[in-house]
Design an enzyme around this catalytic site. Structure first.
Site, short mmCIF file in Angstrom:
data_model
loop_
_atom_site.label_atom_id
_atom_site.label_comp_id
_atom_site.label_asym_id
_atom_site.label_seq_id
_atom_site.Cartn_x
_atom_site.Cartn_y
_atom_site.Cartn_z
N ASP A 195 -14.75 -2.77 43.59
CA ASP A 195 -15.11 -2.73 45.00
C ASP A 195 -15.83 -1.40 45.18
O ASP A 195 -15.19 -0.34 45.22
CB ASP A 195 -13.86 -2.82 45.88
CG ASP A 195 -14.17 -2.66 47.37
OD1 ASP A 195 -15.35 -2.44 47.72
OD2 ASP A 195 -13.24 -2.75 48.18
N ASN A 204 -17.77 -0.58 47.78
CA ASN A 204 -17.96 -0.25 49.19
C ASN A 204 -19.41 0.09 49.52
O ASN A 204 -19.69 1.00 50.31
CB ASN A 204 -17.02 0.91 49.60
CG ASN A 204 -15.63 0.41 49.96
OD1 ASN A 204 -15.48 -0.50 50.77
ND2 ASN A 204 -14.62 1.00 49.34
N GLU A 231 -6.91 -2.39 44.79
CA GLU A 231 -5.87 -2.36 45.83
C GLU A 231 -4.60 -3.10 45.37
O GLU A 231 -4.10 -4.00 46.02
CB GLU A 231 -6.38 -2.94 47.15
CG GLU A 231 -7.36 -2.02 47.86
CD GLU A 231 -7.57 -2.38 49.33
OE1 GLU A 231 -6.71 -3.06 49.93
OE2 GLU A 231 -8.61 -1.98 49.87
#
EC number: 3.1.4.-
Length: 608
Positions: free
Chosen positions: A496, A498, A351
């Protein structure tokens, strides 16, 4: 070069000498025969060169000329410019003389002689005390150390001197947080450049002298500065600096010579910091860079500004977080301090806004010895940084999952399984997730190489089957890089994902396979069910284990981030802990003391 043991002391001596020389040159400009500067920028890949100098009338000339043009044409043009400048100066002088005086009369009491008509000045270029022939091409004529003469004025030619092409201080500065100027150099490098920091004198620290205008007094914000003892690129303000502005003097260098110094003043004053941050205690474990046998690795979703600065984020996702703590300028200070304090060798970030990468992360981490690469996803992307003293970037092998799945023969078998389920296939191919793969080579032992992978899998809670297929593509691609292209190199896979440890994705990674009847194949209902069995080649483990959480927000906390390592080639030396109390001090994340809704994973890995 002088960046050996004692380099800091050597830089201090050189910096002082450069500043004394600059002062001496400035003082000598009034002396007869003092040489001005003529700066030439000449790059082989560009058709034109630039020539920059100041004429005697004070006007500044910046000329763009073809490199293949004969010198005589440029000299003729300079002569014409100088003549025009002389004429303008003479006209201005005549205009001043003819103005009425204060009593309304003419300034001159009688007619005077007409000014002599100016002649075009003689313009010559000399190199090693010999005139350069006018048929010599520009690219060869304008050599470093040549002398340009325009009438009675001489200019020393500086060809491609070190120069800043970009120089900027952050817009938001906090006490206790490193200030890292964004800079770009041409014909130089930051390590060979000189820096000196100043801070604004405190208001009222010195009373203006009687009869001296306040704007010129020592306490004036525009003229009163106190020199600090910091001579590095990075300055960390203290609480004593709160309310004051900062100033930075930079002199670009290339190890042999220095270019023109530039001065920056901060547009804002130093603000108070938030106090203790979540990562301050962790930094006690990472005070120093690790020895060569270890690889300190960080994986961190830093929360993209494009997601943090929405009404939904402020009112629904993070209503407990002070609005100013979600602003990018504030969070960047925390992110920079946190990352630089880990003294990591490899940092994988998710991100990452493109502007954050170029304007914030690169300047900050470069100042602490790291270099980075970026891969855009859609609105944000991935960044991987590595310590330059330990590693060099050998190659990059980034992919977009949906593009690789559709076009790379490596994934032909997986695609054949997926096409049997059109609804699932459509959803998988709509996702923009990417994989960043960088192969690094040890600077100390060229036989040691490592494959560093970084990703951010699809986020939706019901997207379990999509994450399984994305992971299958990722592992097949990483296997190709680490086995086919660079046989036998270790793998570090950060991201990440998730996915909590109870999901099919995690089961697939750790166990090497996933059965076709696993519940995650129907994670979004029967309509998108896509039963298939998958296997992979690696023997992987989570280097940081299975923490209770790596994402902690108001409505959810769980472990979504991992640093997967190849058990055959790497082992874990230590994992940097995190205190639950520090995370929950301000209810949840992000907060005034933590810049993201995720927590960084930090561990020291060791070559087997």
């Amino acid at each position: 070069m002088w960046r050996l043991p004692g380099a800091r002391a050597a830089l201090r001596v050189i910096r002082t000498a450069v500043e004394k020389l600059s002062r001496a040159e400035a003082e000598s400009q009034t002396a007869a025969g003092a040489m001005e500067r003529a700066v030439v920028r000449c790059v082989p890949s560009e058709p034109k060169l630039s020539l920059s100098f100041a004429l005697a009338d004070g006007s500044h000339k910046n000329m763009q000329r073809d490199q293949s043009e004969p010198l005589g044409r440029v000299l003729s043009r300079i002569a014409t410019n100088a003549l025009k400048g002389h004429a303008k100066a003479a006209a201005a002088k005549k205009s001043r003389k003819s103005r009425p005086n204060a009593s309304g009369g003419a300034a001159c009491s009688g007619p005077g002689p007409e000014p002599a008509v100016a002649c075009e000045p003689v313009v010559k270029l000399y190199y090693r005390e010999e005139a350069v022939a006018e048929d010599v091409l520009n690219v060869d004529a304008w050599q470093d150390g040549a002398v340009l003469q325009i009438g009675d004025v001489k200019y020393k030619v500086e060809r491609n001197p070190p120069a800043f092409t970009e120089l900027q201080l952050p817009r938001y500065i906090m006490a206790g947080f490193p200030v890292c100027p964004k800079l770009s150099l041409e014909f130089g490098d930051p390590a060979s450049s000189l820096f000196r920091w100043y801070k604004e004198a405190k208001p009222g620290a010195a009373e203006p002298e009687v009869g001296v205008p306040s704007s010129l007094s020592p306490s004036s914000p525009s003229s009163s500065w106190t020199e600090t003892d910091v001579e590095e690129r990075v300055y960390t303000p203290s609480n004593a600096d709160i309310g004051l502005r900062l100033k930075l003097r930079c002199t670009p260098g290339d190890g042999q010579r220095f270019g023109h110094s530039r001065v920056l003043e901060s547009v804002c004053v130093v603000e108070a910091g938030p106090g203790t941050c979540t990562f301050d205690h962790r930094h006690l474990y990472t005070k120093k860079v690790t020895e060569d046998a270890l690889i300190r690795t960080v994986s961190y979703n830093i929360l993209a500004d494009t997601y943090a600065q929405t009404e939904f984020s402020r009112t629904v996702l993070y209503p407990y977080c002070a609005p100013y703590a979600l602003e990018l300028d504030y969070r960047q200070n925390l992110i920079q301090k946190e990352l630089t304090g880990y003294n990591a060798d490899v940092i994988c970030l998710q991100e990452v806004d493109r502007a954050v990468f170029s304007d914030s992360l690169v300047p900050a981490l470069e100042a602490f010895g790291l270099e980075g690469v970026f891969r855009i996803k859609q609105h944000e992307g991935l960044a991987t940084f590595y310590r330059k003293s330990k590693f060099s970037l050998l190659s990059q092998h980034d992919i977009s999952f949906y593009e690789a799945l559709e076009s790379d023969p490596l994934h032909k078998e997986l695609l054949e399984k997926l096409v049997l389920y059109p609804s699932a296939q459509e959803k998988v191919l709509q996702r923009s997730s990417v994989l960043q793969v960088s192969v690094l080579q040890s600077t100390k032992d060229s036989s040691k190489r490592i494959c560093v992978a970084n990703t951010h899998l699809y986020w939706h809670p019901k997207g379990g089957y999509i994450r399984l297929i994305q992971m299958a593509v990722a592992l097949a691609h990483i296997r190709h890089v680490s086995c086919d292209l660079y046989p036998g190199i270790p793998v570090i896979f950060c991201g990440d994902f998730n996915s909590t440890p109870s999901t099919g994705m995690y089961h697939f990674v750790i166990n090497g396979s996933i059965p076709e009847d696993h519940e995650d194949w129907a994670s979004n209902g029967e309509e998108e069910r896509c039963n298939m069995s998958l296997t992979h080649f690696f023997k992987l483990k989570s280097a940081c284990g299975e923490p209770a959480y790596t994402n902690y927000v108001g409505g959810f906390h769980g472990c979504l981030d991992y640093i997967f390592i190849d058990l055959n080639t790497l082992e874990v030396e230590q994992v940097i802990p995190l205190s639950h109390e520090e995370v929950t001090t301000h209810q949840a994340l992000p907060s005034v003391s933590h810049p993201s809704d995720h927590i960084a994973l930090v561990c020291d890995l060791k070559w087997k």
